[in-house]
Motif scaffolding. Structure first.
Motif, PDB file in Angstrom:
ATOM      1  N   LEU A   1       4.589   5.700  -5.382  1.00 18.50           N
ATOM      2  CA  LEU A   1       4.563   5.813  -6.848  1.00 18.50           C
ATOM      3  C   LEU A   1       3.631   6.928  -7.289  1.00 18.50           C
ATOM      4  O   LEU A   1       3.930   7.654  -8.261  1.00 18.50           O
ATOM      5  N   ALA A   2       2.522   7.090  -6.563  1.00 17.08           N
ATOM      6  CA  ALA A   2       1.602   8.177  -6.894  1.00 17.08           C
ATOM      7  C   ALA A   2       2.264   9.532  -6.676  1.00 17.08           C
ATOM      8  O   ALA A   2       2.009  10.491  -7.420  1.00 17.08           O
ATOM      9  N   ASN A   3       3.143   9.625  -5.696  1.00 17.22           N
ATOM     10  CA  ASN A   3       3.850  10.877  -5.424  1.00 17.22           C
ATOM     11  C   ASN A   3       4.978  11.126  -6.423  1.00 17.22           C
ATOM     12  O   ASN A   3       5.318  12.282  -6.705  1.00 17.22           O
ATOM     13  N   GLU A   4       5.593  10.034  -6.927  1.00 19.54           N
ATOM     14  CA  GLU A   4       6.680  10.151  -7.882  1.00 19.54           C
ATOM     15  C   GLU A   4       6.410   9.235  -9.078  1.00 19.54           C
ATOM     16  O   GLU A   4       7.044   8.187  -9.239  1.00 19.54           O
ATOM     17  N   PRO A   5       5.461   9.581  -9.924  1.00 17.08           N
ATOM     18  CA  PRO A   5       5.057   8.689 -11.026  1.00 17.08           C
ATOM     19  C   PRO A   5       6.173   8.411 -12.026  1.00 17.08           C
ATOM     20  O   PRO A   5       6.119   7.399 -12.732  1.00 17.08           O
ATOM     21  N   ASP A   6       7.176   9.281 -12.134  1.00 13.51           N
ATOM     22  CA  ASP A   6       8.254   9.066 -13.107  1.00 13.51           C
ATOM     23  C   ASP A   6       9.418   8.271 -12.518  1.00 13.51           C
ATOM     24  O   ASP A   6      10.394   7.987 -13.227  1.00 13.51           O
ATOM     25  N   SER A   7       9.335   7.887 -11.242  1.00 17.11           N
ATOM     26  CA  SER A   7      10.446   7.194 -10.594  1.00 17.11           C
ATOM     27  C   SER A   7      10.442   5.712 -10.965  1.00 17.11           C
ATOM     28  O   SER A   7       9.497   4.981 -10.647  1.00 17.11           O
ATOM     29  N   LEU A   8      11.523   5.290 -11.666  1.00 17.95           N
ATOM     30  CA  LEU A   8      11.634   3.871 -12.020  1.00 17.95           C
ATOM     31  C   LEU A   8      11.813   3.007 -10.776  1.00 17.95           C
ATOM     32  O   LEU A   8      11.326   1.866 -10.718  1.00 17.95           O
ATOM     33  N   SER A   9      12.535   3.538  -9.793  1.00 17.53           N
ATOM     34  CA  SER A   9      12.749   2.761  -8.569  1.00 17.53           C
ATOM     35  C   SER A   9      11.437   2.560  -7.821  1.00 17.53           C
ATOM     36  O   SER A   9      11.185   1.481  -7.244  1.00 17.53           O
ATOM     37  N   ALA A  10      10.575   3.574  -7.832  1.00 20.83           N
ATOM     38  CA  ALA A  10       9.276   3.446  -7.170  1.00 20.83           C
ATOM     39  C   ALA A  10       8.421   2.391  -7.865  1.00 20.83           C
ATOM     40  O   ALA A  10       7.698   1.627  -7.221  1.00 20.83           O
ATOM     41  N   GLN A  11       8.511   2.332  -9.212  1.00 20.08           N
ATOM     42  CA  GLN A  11       7.773   1.303  -9.956  1.00 20.08           C
ATOM     43  C   GLN A  11       8.286  -0.094  -9.607  1.00 20.08           C
ATOM     44  O   GLN A  11       7.519  -1.047  -9.439  1.00 20.08           O
TER      45      GLN A  11
ATOM     46  N   GLU B   1       0.344   2.582 -15.607  1.00 14.96           N
ATOM     47  CA  GLU B   1      -0.874   2.389 -16.387  1.00 14.96           C
ATOM     48  C   GLU B   1      -1.991   1.755 -15.569  1.00 14.96           C
ATOM     49  O   GLU B   1      -3.101   1.585 -16.051  1.00 14.96           O
ATOM     50  N   GLN B   2      -1.644   1.296 -14.359  1.00  8.43           N
ATOM     51  CA  GLN B   2      -2.630   0.624 -13.523  1.00  8.43           C
ATOM     52  C   GLN B   2      -3.263   1.629 -12.569  1.00  8.43           C
ATOM     53  O   GLN B   2      -2.602   2.505 -12.044  1.00  8.43           O
ATOM     54  N   GLN B   3      -4.513   1.452 -12.356  1.00  8.03           N
ATOM     55  CA  GLN B   3      -5.229   2.312 -11.419  1.00  8.03           C
ATOM     56  C   GLN B   3      -5.478   1.500 -10.136  1.00  8.03           C
ATOM     57  O   GLN B   3      -6.334   0.637 -10.105  1.00  8.03           O
ATOM     58  N   ALA B   4      -4.671   1.753  -9.144  1.00  2.02           N
ATOM     59  CA  ALA B   4      -4.868   1.031  -7.888  1.00  2.02           C
ATOM     60  C   ALA B   4      -6.212   1.399  -7.280  1.00  2.02           C
ATOM     61  O   ALA B   4      -6.739   2.487  -7.520  1.00  2.02           O
ATOM     62  N   ALA B   5      -6.761   0.481  -6.530  1.00  2.00           N
ATOM     63  CA  ALA B   5      -8.057   0.730  -5.910  1.00  2.00           C
ATOM     64  C   ALA B   5      -7.941   1.860  -4.898  1.00  2.00           C
ATOM     65  O   ALA B   5      -6.854   2.220  -4.462  1.00  2.00           O
TER      66      ALA B   5
ATOM     67  N   LYS C   1       0.828  -1.201   0.000  1.00  2.42           N
ATOM     68  CA  LYS C   1       0.000   0.000   0.000  1.00  2.42           C
ATOM     69  C   LYS C   1       0.867   1.259   0.000  1.00  2.42           C
ATOM     70  O   LYS C   1       0.602   2.216  -0.764  1.00  2.42           O
ATOM     71  N   ASN C   2       1.917   1.256   0.804  1.00  4.44           N
ATOM     72  CA  ASN C   2       2.811   2.414   0.863  1.00  4.44           C
ATOM     73  C   ASN C   2       3.584   2.587  -0.448  1.00  4.44           C
ATOM     74  O   ASN C   2       3.868   3.715  -0.874  1.00  4.44           O
ATOM     75  N   ALA C   3       3.931   1.456  -1.087  1.00  5.16           N
ATOM     76  CA  ALA C   3       4.639   1.541  -2.371  1.00  5.16           C
ATOM     77  C   ALA C   3       3.770   2.189  -3.422  1.00  5.16           C
ATOM     78  O   ALA C   3       4.257   2.990  -4.255  1.00  5.16           O
ATOM     79  N   TRP C   4       2.476   1.849  -3.436  1.00  5.24           N
ATOM     80  CA  TRP C   4       1.555   2.507  -4.374  1.00  5.24           C
ATOM     81  C   TRP C   4       1.500   4.019  -4.105  1.00  5.24           C
ATOM     82  O   TRP C   4       1.478   4.832  -5.050  1.00  5.24           O
TER      83      TRP C   4
END
Length: 422
Positions: A130-140, A329-333, A124-127
């Motif tokens: 990623l929402a805070n840093e959408p361009d971060s490859l490490s976050a993905q 591209e995924q929309q988390a719940a 949940k925290n990882a999502w």
């Protein structure tokens, strides 16, 4: 007229009873620490009296002829024996349930930094990161890593639950075999007791010990026949198990399908298997809801969801991470949906804790009840060294007095036989 040898017969009988009483007391003392031993006692009564003429008309008097041994029996209380069996049966049932719930708590491993709840929070925290840093490859990459970590924990728990269920089934089979073994031994002892006589005290002690071991595994009703044999039946439905030398064995299939009718450890194992199955089903539901909240599809690929699984026929063991998926591209719940799945898991953990605590309390309560009943029984059937030593002195004095009677009668006879003619 009283026979001159009457005193010898009186003394002989007194010596015989005294000797038997001393020997029985010695047997009790020797077995003071023998598990399952019942204190024995000599039961005696006055021997039939002799009619003698007293010179008082037609009526005769009666002269005592001494004492005779009626039996040497165990001191037992059937009511307390049944209470011990009842408490043993209930305790055996709860001990099996407690052991399983302890294992379940170990498998669930909550609260913990390495449990499923922590893995849920990590994903949940990882999502959110990623929402805070959408361009971060490490976050993905972290999202996929945390997803795999979640699967690893969930599948490890599921595998452990499968193992627990297999172990419970095996334990049930082994317990059935153990119970059948006790039934056969009881039947064999029935045969020996009937053959040797109903006062076969040592054989009866062995049989009672087996019945108590059996009562830990299943709830039984015991009836003693006139010939000294036991008839054993199930307490729930009077199903015959042992009748004399005949044995009706129970089956593992019956114990698995209808454990409640057996009681004892067998019922506890059956209930434990149902409990393990229930928590495994609940775990599967929690995991399914959580991964669907994070996105799950039946196939992999860049345009597919993060998790790969069959939503219609979900199997936790087949759940995988879709490493080709693009988390952007995924929309988390919504957080609310994920929170609902986490809440369900917390309820599961809480319920397990309540059940485990209840089982622990029940084991403690029934253990105390069994110990209290056993203490009462030991006050009746157990050997007290102080009491036996007092009896030993009493029987010694009785034996010495009988010996003195024989000696005195011998002197009287010596006077009659050897001195009156001189």
């Amino acid at each position: 007229m009283v026979s001159t040898f009457h005193g010898l017969e009186l003394g002989k009988r007194g010596l015989s009873v005294g000797q038997a009483s001393i020997a029985t007391t010695g047997q009790n003392i020797a077995n003071v620490n023998t598990k399952g031993y019942s204190r024995q006692q000599v039961n005696s009564s006055s021997s039939p009296s002799l009619d003698i003429w007293t010179g008082q008309g037609a009526h005769t008097g009666q002269l005592g002829t001494g004492v005779t041994i009626d039996s040497i029996t165990r001191v037992r209380d059937r009511f307390l024996d049944q209470q011990v069996r009842d408490h043993s049966e209930t305790l055996g049932q709860w001990q099996a349930k407690q052991a399983t719930l302890d294992r379940l708590e170990t498998i669930v491993n909550e609260p913990s930094d390495s449990g499923l709840s922590s893995a849920m929070d990590g994903l949940k925290n990882a999502w959110q990161d990623l929402a805070n840093e959408p361009d971060s490859l490490s976050a993905q990459a972290v999202v996929k890593e945390r997803a795999q970590g979640f699967i690893d924990v969930a599948q490890s728990m599921n595998k452990s639950l499968d193992s627990l269920k297999s172990e419970l089934t095996q334990q049930s089979t082994e317990t059935v075999a153990e119970a059948n073994g006790y039934l056969k031994q009881i039947a064999e002892l029935n045969k020996s007791i009937v053959r040797d006589g109903s006062q076969s005290n040592d054989l009866k002690d062995k049989r009672d010990a087996l019945v108590e071991d059996l009562s830990k595994l299943m709830s039984v009703k015991v009836e003693e026949k006139a010939n000294g044999s036991y008839s054993i039946s199930l307490a729930s439905n009077n199903q015959a198990l042992v009748t004399g030398e005949a044995v009706s064995e129970i089956t593992a299939e019956d114990a698995t399908n209808t454990p409640q009718k057996f009681g004892g450890k067998l019922a506890g194992l059956g209930e434990s298997l149902n409990t393990a199955t229930k928590y495994q089903t609940n775990l599967t539901t929690v995991v399914r809801d959580f991964v669907q909240a994070n996105g799950m599809s039946g196939t992999g690929g860049k345009d597919q969801a993060l998790f790969i699984g069959d939503a219609a026929n979900f199997k936790l063991s087949e759940l995988k991470v879709n490493y080709e998926a693009d988390p952007l591209e995924q929309q988390a719940a919504t957080g609310k949906t994920i929170a609902a799945a986490q809440s369900d898991f917390r309820k599961l953990v809480s319920q397990l804790g309540v059940e485990s605590q209840s089982a622990t309390n029940s084991v403690a309560n029934h253990s105390a009840a069994l110990q209290a009943t056993e203490n009462r029984r030991q006050s009746v059937t157990g050997v007290s060294l102080d009491e036996e030593m007092a009896n030993l002195i009493k029987y010694q004095h009785s034996y010495n007095a009988a010996a003195r009677l024989v000696s005195m009668t011998d002197q009287m006879l010596d006077t009659i036989i050897n001195r009156m003619g001189s």
